[in-house]
Design an enzyme around this catalytic site. Structure first.
Site: not given
Length: 296
Positions: A142-144
């Protein structure tokens, strides 16, 4: 969660493809230039931070509504007693994102509205609002929060209202798609790994987002059945932008993608004419690789 007229039939879940797209596929002749694991904290924050503002045959699932998701969250019981996933913690995350340079108020509101911990395993929920990418399985992340907000802000630049139609390549656990649904009228998201497609569908089901449709398929092929798109966003890095995605951009549309292998940068692509594209290199980033095909 959306209001329905009295006596209206409830929305079926999932929807069929025919419910959301024309059967005919648009084709366009194009001549385009070629350009095309975990994200790390962006190192250029110091120079970018401004003063804070006050103030396959597709399987489609219909999952922002005019009401903010924050209203929906209160009806969902998951983790509601966990102090580390509280509304205050989410607001603190958004403040950090703003300090890093994201200033679009619609994007910031969307980041505050979407409960990121809903998209993580319970064991990682306490880390949901730190500025870091986190594993979601199958060698994906999951992207920052910063990079999600930044890419969506770039997609929306020079846009006065909501985007009309957006395509996301790489649904993952569904978090970025949920944020996009707050800033666009219609969002289509493609995932090539079947278990992640199912995971995103389950994660998003409880939020009941009617303008978000999930598609299991090869993201490098795009979604020509419902093209053209005003915005396209890639959540995986290739050496170039696939030609199919360039073809599916509307004239005047914007595409944001990480490009590169070890040393990656965000690139913005503008479609300036039927056969014309313009590219702009932005900032450094780090994403999982973009791959073709599907995994069941």
């Amino acid at each position: 969660m959306s209001d329905q007229p009295s006596g209206a039939k409830p929305k079926r879940f999932p929807l069929t493809l025919d419910a959301v797209t024309d059967k005919a596929t648009r084709s366009r002749a194009t001549v385009a230039p070629r350009f095309n694991s975990t994200q790390t904290a962006v190192k250029n924050v110091a120079v970018r931070a401004p003063v804070l503002v006050k103030s396959s045959p597709p399987s489609v699932v219909n999952t922002t509504t005019e009401k903010p998701i924050a209203n929906v969250v209160r009806t969902v019981k998951r983790d509601e007693n966990m102090t580390l996933v509280s509304e205050a913690i989410r607001k603190a995350m958004v403040k950090r994102v703003q300090q890093q340079g994201v200033q679009d108020p619609l994007v910031l509101a969307a980041m505050e509205a979407v409960p990121r911990h809903y998209f993580l395993e319970p064991g990682l929920a306490s880390q949901a609002y730190i500025d870091a990418s986190l594993p979601i399985g199958y060698h994906q992340t999951i992207s920052q929060p910063y990079i999600v907000a930044r890419m969506i802000e770039i997609l929306r630049e020079q846009t006065t209202g909501k985007l009309n139609r957006v395509l996301e390549i790489g649904t993952g656990c569904g978090y970025q798609a949920a944020v996009l649904a707050h800033v666009a009228k219609d969002v289509y998201s493609i995932e090539r790994i079947k278990p992640l497609h199912e995971l995103a569908r389950n994660n998003l089901r409880q939020l009941r987002i009617p303008n978000l449709r999930l598609h299991y398929g090869d993201g490098m092929l795009g979604f020509p059945q419902v093209a053209p798109f005003d915005g396209i966003i890639l959540a995986a890095a290739g050496l170039e932008v696939p030609q199919a995605l360039l073809d599916q951009m509307a004239v005047g549309g914007r595409l944001i993608a990480p490009i590169g292998e070890k040393n990656q940068v965000l690139k913005l692509v503008l479609r300036t004419g039927v056969f014309e594209w313009k590219t702009e290199t932005l900032e450094t980033c780090h994403f999982v690789p973009l791959k073709a095909g599907t995994l069941g």
